[in-house]
Design a protein around this motif. Structure first.
Motif, mmCIF file in Angstrom:
data_model
loop_
_atom_site.group_PDB
_atom_site.id
_atom_site.type_symbol
_atom_site.label_atom_id
_atom_site.label_comp_id
_atom_site.label_asym_id
_atom_site.label_seq_id
_atom_site.Cartn_x
_atom_site.Cartn_y
_atom_site.Cartn_z
ATOM 1 N N UNK B 123 -0.848 -6.571 8.565
ATOM 2 C CA UNK B 123 0.322 -6.353 9.420
ATOM 3 C C UNK B 123 -0.098 -6.364 10.904
ATOM 4 N N UNK B 124 -1.219 -5.722 11.180
ATOM 5 C CA UNK B 124 -1.706 -5.695 12.568
ATOM 6 C C UNK B 124 -2.057 -7.115 13.018
ATOM 7 N N UNK B 127 1.086 -8.950 13.871
ATOM 8 C CA UNK B 127 1.616 -8.464 15.145
ATOM 9 C C UNK B 127 0.802 -9.032 16.302
ATOM 10 N N UNK B 128 -0.499 -8.987 16.133
ATOM 11 C CA UNK B 128 -1.373 -9.485 17.199
ATOM 12 C C UNK B 128 -1.163 -10.983 17.430
ATOM 13 N N UNK B 177 9.209 -11.001 20.931
ATOM 14 C CA UNK B 177 8.223 -10.560 19.936
ATOM 15 C C UNK B 177 8.894 -10.345 18.590
ATOM 16 N N UNK B 181 8.249 -12.015 14.976
ATOM 17 C CA UNK B 181 7.857 -11.199 13.821
ATOM 18 C C UNK B 181 8.757 -11.423 12.624
#
Lengths: 506, 186
Positions: B123-124, B127-128, B177, B181
């Motif tokens: 997930x990170x 996002x990144x 963003x 996502x």
């Protein structure tokens, strides 16, 4: 048109969430008309913050980097000026100093001199300990010169060790770390101050600090024997810091740079001679630039150490003039003297008439010049045949001298060992960086593997692997870097890591 | 830490001293601002070791350039931020040159992470990656305002924009963003 009102509400919500004044839900309740749009954005912002917010740097990194930066800046500022700005007299104190002095006076008036005296005996955990530390800070703030600062900081270190003795004497280990942190802080301040102060302005002070540090190590060794086991590692660490600070200050006192010593490295004690050590000229060169001549002088101690802070005075002889010049040597032991504009002449002579330093005597009979173009005291300059200065030479203006790059060990990475328990190879990758962070590959690393039953010296190229074959049955080996040879000089004091353990294969 | 007198001075007073070559004053400035600059750099490079090196370079360069610094209503951190951005440009340029060498340095971890940790890391990473694909000014306002939690006024000073402009930029950046996502507009 973009909804600037919503942007403002989003901003307000973020502010109130960051400061803990409200939660996402509370914020949405306050703005029900925008809740549908706000909710996903706030949730995403919180998720991004929780997942990607960078950590703060490690305290050890912050402290070590500060030391490295100060050392480097200290070298730069030596090129600009070798003298620390004089402290202001009391009537010109900055407002913050005035406030601190008022704190000191008010502390005595409000709580009473008896309480202030009683605070002197306070230990960590006592109600008056905070007052004691506050008064120490106020005294430092009121000190008007570097000599006073050094004295106060030395006394602060003494006080922390007194507290340590009291705590250990009472069988307490609570508070030991606090006083040793304070002791370490005082040592850092002392070495910072010593590194950035012109020794000429504090004659005798560094010697006094060195005496005190020697005493500290005796005290710490004594306390270590009595201390409970839980407190011993911190005391041992304080002993290391103390001896390292002693070595650094000794280095500074002898005219060197503190960065010449790696943490943990100590100078071998030398017997104190009955007379002051002597210094002399080891190189005397001349260059012309435009219609001026510059003479470069290098001053060293009798043992070869560079002398910082020596005032070199000499006279010019050009067409009958007898102008006098002087300069002060930097950490490299060098300084430059300028002739001023020379009228039409074919020859000029410069003679060193004196070199003075608060700690060393001048021995003109030892002056020399390896180039053979002078006797180390007098140089005659043929104005028709002089070489122009080297490009690296210092310009006549007060511009900082560029500090050459240095190398350091950035990281030691122990790789997986191969072989069996009785015959295995250990590998360590060595990462070398320049002081500006650039990765260096064309350097050779020298190091030693130490293990039960033997040692093995080795070398390898930076970023490749240093290797040792261990056949003694040892289960671990420690690799320690002993030297790095590369395109820039090696600065071991900048190393981030010094040694690493490798383990036998399972 | 030294110097307790310096600790009471304003940035402007310390800068004036540092401009005269007082390294201790600069040391105090370093202590005051190293955390925010380090965190900003780490948010950009994601590698702790590199962030440490770059941050050190930032402060050395800042000292060298200090004689050019004039306050003119902009705080010292805005100056440091600019130096950091330049240092990052150099870092990325160097990264491209020494990609193969750096690859040797970054050895993969040998211990596998548990499943839940893997999911979180995934997930990170998403996002990144979504953040990295945004326009540069959107990325920057999210880094400063969301990841570093800097006040809008500070972000405005660093980016050279009004507070109103920062608010709008952040709003747009978060919308973009979110689109990246989940593929939907807000």
């Amino acid at each position: 048109m973009f909804n600037t009102k919503l942007s403002g509400i989003l901003n307000e919500c973020l502010n109130s969430i960051w400061t803990g004044e409200s939660t996402i839900e509370e914020c949405l309740r306050m703005h029900p008309e925008h809740a549908e749009q706000l909710a996903p954005m706030l949730a995403l912002a919180m998720e991004a913050h929780a997942s990607l917010a960078p950590q703060a740097p490690k305290l050890s990194y912050v402290a070590a980097t500060k030391q490295r930066i100060l050392r480097r800046l200290s070298k730069k500022s030596q090129g600009l000026t070798s003298k620390r700005a004089p402290r202001k007299p009391a009537w010109q104190l900055k407002p913050a100093q005035v406030v601190l002095s008022l704190v000191l006076v008010l502390s005595v008036l409000v709580v009473g001199a008896g309480v202030v005296r009683a605070s002197a005996a306070a230990l960590p955990g006592d109600a008056l300990y905070g007052l004691k530390l506050g008064l120490e800070r106020a005294r430092l703030a009121l000190s008007l010169n570097a000599g006073g600062d050094l004295e106060i900081l030395t006394r602060r270190a003494d006080t922390r060790l007194d507290e340590l003795q009291n705590l250990v004497g009472q069988g307490k280990d609570e508070g030991v770390e606090i006083v040793l942190d304070g002791y370490g802080g005082a040592l850092s301040d002392l070495t910072d101050l010593a590194a950035t102060t012109d020794p000429e302005t504090i004659p005798g002070s560094l010697e006094h600090v060195l005496e005190r540090l020697a005493k500290h190590q005796e005290v710490l060794a004594r306390v270590l024997e009595q201390a409970p086991p839980s407190a011993q590692p911190a005391i041992e660490h304080a002993m290391e810091r103390s001896s390292h600070s002693q070595a650094v200050i000794q280095q500074i006192r002898l005219g060197g740079s503190p960065s010449e010593l790696a943490p943990g490295q100590q100078r071998t004690p030398t017997p104190t001679p009955s007379e002051a050590p002597t210094m002399h000229v080891i190189d005397l060169d001349a260059h012309h630039t435009g219609n001026q001549v510059r003479v470069d002088v290098e001053v060293v101690l009798v043992g070869g150490g560079k002398v910082r802070g020596a005032t070199v005075t000499g006279s010019w002889s050009v067409s009958g003039s007898g102008a006098v010049s002087s300069c002060v040597t930097t950490g490299s032991g060098k300084c430059h003297l300028w002739s001023g504009d020379i009228p039409e002449a074919t020859q000029a002579t410069f003679t060193i008439t004196d070199i003075s330093h608060p700690s060393y005597d001048y021995a003109p009979e030892d002056n020399s010049d390896p180039d053979g173009d002078s006797d180390g005291t007098t140089i005659t300059i043929d104005l028709a045949g002089l070489e122009p200065p080297m490009p690296t030479d210092v310009p006549p203006t007060d511009t900082p001298i560029p500090v050459p790059h240095t190398l350091h060990v950035r990281e030691l990475i122990a790789e997986k060992s191969v072989g069996n328990a009785n015959n295995w190879n250990g590998f360590v990758q060595v990462v070398i960086r320049r002081d500006d962070g650039r990765l260096i590959t064309d350097a050779t690393v020298y190091g030693t593997f130490t293990f039960e039953g033997g040692t093995c010296s080795t070398s390898c190229q930076a970023t490749s692997y240093c290797k040792a074959t261990i056949k003694t049955g040892a289960t671990t080996a420690t690799f320690t870097v002993t030297n790095v040879v590369g395109p820039y000089s090696y600065a071991p004091s900048d190393n981030r890591e010094y040694s690493v353990e490798v383990y036998a294969p399972e | 830490m030294f110097n307790h007198v310096s600790a009471k001075l304003s940035d402007a007073e310390l800068i004036a001293r540092a401009q005269e070559g007082d390294a201790v004053a600069f040391g105090e400035l370093y202590e005051r601002h190293v955390v925010v600059i380090y965190r900003y750099v780490l948010a950009r490079v994601n590698v702790e070791r590199d962030a440490e090196d770059i941050t050190e370079v930032v402060f050395l360069r800042a000292f060298e350039a200090l004689h050019r610094y004039k306050e003119r209503g902009r705080p010292f951190t805005a100056f440091l931020y600019q130096v950091a951005r330049n240092a990052l440009v150099d870092y990325y340029r160097q990264q491209r040159k020494s990609e193969t060498i750096e690859a040797v340095e970054k050895l993969p971890s040998s211990s596998p992470a548990p499943d839940d940790r893997l999911m979180e890391e995934e997930r990170i990473a998403v996002l990144r990656e979504a953040l990295a694909k945004l326009p540069e000014d959107y990325q920057e306002v999210i880094r400063l305002r969301i990841l570093l939690s800097l006040p809008t006024a500070t972000v405005g000073e660093w980016l050279g924009r009004s507070e109103g402009a920062v608010r709008v930029l952040l709003h747009r950046a978060l919308k973009a963003l979110r689109r990246r996502m989940v593929g939907t507009d807000v």
